[in-house]
Design an enzyme around this catalytic site. Structure first.
Site: not given
Length: 142
Positions: A127-128
């Site tokens: 995830h960012i």
């Protein structure tokens, strides 16, 4: 939302999000919290969704704007990405830029990917973090 264990999904997520990373699993866990959010089994505050990714507000924000951008592909960590993932990795960054502008972050923002224990990764679904809405400092967490 109360779970069968007596605490809310939000508090459960908060328990997972620590300042210390964890060792990654031997293989991708399709029941991780982000996979459940993608499947709609756990609620989130969505800000963007397409056929490749989902972006939603972090339940424990570290800045006025803190959004997580999660691929729908099953990738536990950035280190597990291969050439076959180039398109989705690029797409995540393009989405991060679009979401940042939609959130009014024209003055700047930070994009972060934590990987592994020393990178403080606590949810093993790539995830960012899109973080902004205030003056950020440098270096981050060093």
């Amino acid at each position: 939302t109360q779970s069968t264990w007596g605490f809310s999904v939000i508090s459960f997520h908060f328990l997972l999000m620590t300042e210390h990373g964890q060792d990654g699993p031997a293989q991708y866990d399709p029941n991780n919290i982000f996979a459940k959010i993608i499947k709609g089994q756990i609620p989130s505050t969505k800000v963007f969704e397409d056929d490749q990714c989902l972006a939603f507000r972090d339940v424990s924000p570290q800045a006025p704007v803190h959004i997580l951008i999660v691929p729908k592909a099953e990738i536990a960590q950035l280190r597990h990405a291969t050439a076959a993932h180039e398109q989705i990795l690029g797409h995540l960054l393009v989405v991060a830029g679009q979401v940042a502008l939609a959130e009014g972050l024209q003055e700047g923002y930070r994009v972060v990917i934590n990987d592994g224990k020393f990178g403080c990764q606590s949810v093993f679904h790539l995830h960012i973090h899109l973080v902004g809405g205030k003056q950020l400092t440098w270096p981050p967490g060093c």
